[in-house]
Design an enzyme around this catalytic site. Sequence first.
Site: not given
Length: 492
Positions: A78, A158, A182
Amino acid sequence: MTDLTSLTLADAREGLTQKSFTALELTDAHLAAMEKARVLNAYVLETPEQARTQARAADATIAKGDAGPLAGIPLGVKDLFATTNVRATACSKILGNFIPPYESTVTSQLWRDGAVMLGKLNCDEFAMGSSNETSAFGPVINPWRREGSDTNLVPGGSSGGSASAVAANLCLGATGTDTGGSIRQPAAFTGIVGIKPTYGRCSRWGTVAFASSLDQAGPFARTVRDTAILMRSMAGHDPKDTTSVDHPVPDYEAAIGKSVKGMKIGIPKEYRLDGMSGEIDKLWAQGADWLKAAGAELVEVSLPYTKYALPAYYVVAPAEASSNLARYDGVRYGARVNGRNIVEMYENTRAEGFGAEVRRRIMIGTYVLSAGYYDAYYLRAQKVRTLIKKDFEDVFAKGVHAILTPATPSAAFGIGEKGKADPIEMYLNDIFTVTVNMAGLPGIAVPAGKDVQGLPLGLQLIGRPFDEETLFSLGEVIEQSAGHFTARKWWT
Ligand code: GLN
């Protein structure tokens, strides 16, 4: 040869050990798949050179017989994690072309164990969002589509790039972060597994901060076992993060296949929301039946403060965000927009560098922390947070081993479909996940079924602090009963 990108991480590990293929072949197969799947917008940066260098090094360790536990396993990261000499942006314009001179603790542990970095994954700007639509790099597309439809769906957020990449076989696993859901919500939206560990289990050092008292890193993968394998490398005490806990890291994989007989599983009545779709209700009951069939005992439990969790989260998280994001002032990192004086430079930089959702959170956060409102909002939300935590403590004190809930109130929705007129519509996605962050507990999302439109749905298991092992054992029971979920490939 079988398609190397569709292997589980555990099978790939076995194939590498048996020398059925090399780490370089495995990496190249993934790099080729990524190239063909750019339409999904899952990666914001591909790092093929670094990947091949790491893969060759892994092959050398395998040949010598001293390979690490993740030798040659290709992963996505990420873009919230700092990676040495590789751009890290938190998917915000304000970080511009920031190239960190250091590596986050979590990713450095993955490389220490031999993993290969394929690239950096898209996410909501500063991890604020539930659909990956707030990224400065544009939205991520979910590999899943509704039956008979070619509407592009969100992967959740997210960590949407992480979820989409894992679900589309563009890596064997990925890192994510979870502040309010998330990891678990995008895992549920894409039919994969994601776990948010106990607060303090993984170091936050080198991870871009959103809300420091809630943020926790964790893995995504296509099976429960694969997430357990990744967790062992990601977890651990780190003196550079004072909130990381010095607690031994168990062999999480050993929890897979362990009997759940006699375990007490709580079903919280407050999670049965008014107007919740019948499908979610059915899925939840099905999950309970599967655990019962495996020998667990189901009990109704009460978490009365649940209804205040979302409003309290949307005070605490923005408050911490407003403070954490004060550092982006055009002086130290990334982008700068000049002005006539330094104050104007700050203003211009922050107005242009932050997207709309991030600006909204900073304004809410600054407001709830301001002198006249601190007690009414921030202090009150902190008190509610303590009560939410106590709810869980009371349930666990009664001998409950874990709590079963739906992961999300719905399946994935279309890009642009939610939250335009009213941001709360988007915030409601996290109704089942934020309580877990507020209480600092571990939570895992496991795919459990499909909705009428053929989209995956997930169940969540919430555990006692530092008892991720029980979640892996129970999660695997659900996985074994529900089977695996694979999106039909339409993108090449
Ligand atoms: N969707 C929640 C939010 O926007 C949670 C995000 C997260 O866990 N990073 O704050």
